[in-house]
Write an enzyme that holds these catalytic residues in place. Structure first.
Site, mmCIF file in Angstrom:
data_model
loop_
_atom_site.group_PDB
_atom_site.id
_atom_site.type_symbol
_atom_site.label_atom_id
_atom_site.label_comp_id
_atom_site.label_asym_id
_atom_site.label_seq_id
_atom_site.Cartn_x
_atom_site.Cartn_y
_atom_site.Cartn_z
ATOM 1 N NE ARG A 51 37.536 -80.843 -32.277
ATOM 2 C CZ ARG A 51 37.461 -80.292 -31.157
ATOM 3 N NH1 ARG A 51 37.637 -79.071 -31.098
ATOM 4 N NH2 ARG A 51 36.872 -81.001 -30.002
ATOM 5 C CE LYS A 80 9.728 -93.069 -29.258
ATOM 6 N NZ LYS A 80 8.858 -92.447 -30.530
ATOM 7 N NE ARG A 101 32.584 -88.558 -34.259
ATOM 8 C CZ ARG A 101 33.541 -87.637 -33.878
ATOM 9 N NH1 ARG A 101 33.244 -87.100 -32.749
ATOM 10 N NH2 ARG A 101 34.104 -87.288 -34.800
HETATM 11 N N1 CP Z 1 38.938 -84.280 -34.376
HETATM 12 C C1 CP Z 1 37.359 -84.759 -34.025
HETATM 13 O O1 CP Z 1 36.659 -85.802 -34.294
HETATM 14 O O2 CP Z 1 36.658 -83.778 -32.944
HETATM 15 P P1 CP Z 1 35.209 -84.006 -32.531
HETATM 16 O O3 CP Z 1 35.146 -85.365 -31.679
HETATM 17 O O4 CP Z 1 35.155 -82.826 -31.675
HETATM 18 O O5 CP Z 1 34.383 -84.081 -33.723
#
Ligand code: CP
Length: 303
Positions: A51, A80, A101
Site C-alpha cells: 500500500r 555492494k 521505508r
Molecule cells: N499499511 C502499510 O504500511 O502497508 P504496506 O506495508 O503494504 O505498505
C-alpha cells in the site's frame, strides 16, 4: 516552497495536520491534478510494502510527477556495501523529494539530516509511520464526522506496531479515550504512553478484546509483527492472540468502524469484509488521496 520533512507525526502541528486532511478531501473529489510537472520523487523502499509504495507512486503519477527508486535494496549498490548516507546523498542529486521505508529505527531522521530535499518517512522499523497516521486520521474523521472525544481501541501488537505509535501520539491532540488491547508482552511502549499521560487523557489496558468492543468508536486492528521478533518461539506463542469476526461485534455501536493498516494475516476474519463496519479497504484507498495532499502541502502547491 515548504521544505519540512515528515519523519515523526510530531514534526507537524495539529493545524498543519488538519490542513493536509482538508486538502485530501479535494483530492478525493478529483485525484487527477497536474501539479507535479517536472517534479521527480525518489521512492526508496528497503523493506517490503504494497500500500504505502504503490499509493505514493499512484499519487505522484496522478499529479503528473515522475518516480525513481527501488522496491528492493538488493538491486542497488547497497548490495555492494554502500552506506545509507551515500545512497541518500546520491538520490538527493536526482530528486526533489524522498520517500523512504527502512527497517532501522531512526533511519528516516538520519536521512532527513543528510538530505537537502525533504524526506517523508514511509516507516522506520518499529518506530513511526506518519503518512499511515495521516490517512488513519482522515479515515476516522470521514467515518465519525469528528476527531474529538472518540473511544479508540487499538488491538494487537502495540509494542512493534509503528502505525499504532504514530496514531496514538496524534490522537492525543483530540481528547481521545484509549483502549489498549494486547498480549502482556506486546504492550504500548512507555515512551508512547507518556504522550497520553502528558496530555492527561484516560487509557485502559486489556489482554482480552471483548470488554472494549461495546465502548469503541474505532477498533484499530493490527498484525503481530513477526519480522520484529528476535525469538521465533515468542512470535508463535502470541501470533493468534486476537481474531475479530462478525460474532464478536454483536454488541458494538452501529457507527463503529473497524480499521487496519494492512496487511492482515488472520486477525480479521474474512467474514467481516462485507460488513458495513469493515472500513479497511476504503482506508487503504484514502492513503492515495492523503499522500497526494501531503506532497502538495510539502511542496507548497495550491490545490
Ligand atoms: N499499511 C502499510 O504500511 O502497508 P504496506 O506495508 O503494504 O505498505
Amino acid at each position: 516552497m515548504k521544505r519540512k520533512s515528515l519523519v515523526s507525526i510530531n514534526d507537524y502541528s495539529k493545524d498543519e495536520i488538519l490542513e493536509i486532511l482538508e486538502i485530501a478531501k479535494k483530492f478525493e473529489e478529483q485525484p487527477n491534478r497536474n501539479l507535479l510537472d517536472g517534479v521527480v520523487v525518489g521512492v526508496l523502499f528497503f523493506e517490503p510494502s504494497t500500500r504505502t509504495r504503490l499509493s505514493f507512486e499512484a499519487a505522484i503519477q496522478r499529479m503528473g510527477g515522475r518516480v525513481i527508486g527501488f522496491s528492493e535494496a538488493g538491486s542497488t549498490s547497497v548490495k555492494k556495501g554502500e552506506s545509507l548516507k551515500d545512497t541518500i546523498q546520491t538520490v538527493n542529486q536526482y530528486a526533489d523529494l524522498i520517500v523512504m521505508r527502512h527497517p532501522v529505527e531512526g533511519s528516516a531522521r538520519y536521512a532527513s539530516e543528510v538530505a537537502s530535499i525533504p524526506v517523508i518517512n514511509a516507516g522506520d522499523g518499529a518506530n513511526q509511520h506518519p503518512t499511515q497516521c495521516l490517512l488513519d486520521l482522515y479515515t476516522i474523521q470521514q467515518t465519525q464526522n469528528t476527531l474529538d472525544d472518540l473511544n479508540m481501541t487499538f488491538v494487537g501488537d502495540l509494542k512493534y506496531g509503528r502505525t499504532v505509535h504514530s496514531l496514538s501520539i496524534a490522537m492525543t491532540m483530540f481528547k481521545t479515550t484509549f483502549h489498549l488491547v494486547s498480549p502482556f508482552e506486546l504492550k504500548l511502549p512507555s515512551a508512547v504512553k507518556m504522550h497520553i499521560k502528558d496530555a492527561n487523557l484516560p487509557y485502559h489496558q486489556y489482554t482480552k478484546l471483548d470488554e472494549a468492543i461495546p465502548l469503541s468508536d474505532i477498533i484499530y486492528m493490527t498484525r503481530i509483527q513477526s519480522e520484529r521478533f528476535s525469538d521465533p518461539m515468542e512470535y508463535e506463542r502470541v501470533k493468534n492472540s486476537y481474531v475479530l469476526n462478525r460474532e464478536l461485534l454483536q454488541n458494538s455501536k452501529p457507527s463503529m468502524k473497524v480499521l487496519h493498516p494492512l496487511p492482515r494475516v488472520n486477525e480479521i476474519s474474512t467474514d467481516l469484509d462485507d460488513s458495513p463496519q469493515a472500513y479497511y479497504f476504503k482506508q487503504a484507498q484514502n492513503g492515495m488521496f492523503v499522500r497526494e495532499a501531503l506532497i502538495a502541502y510539502m511542496l507548497g502547491l495550491k490545490v
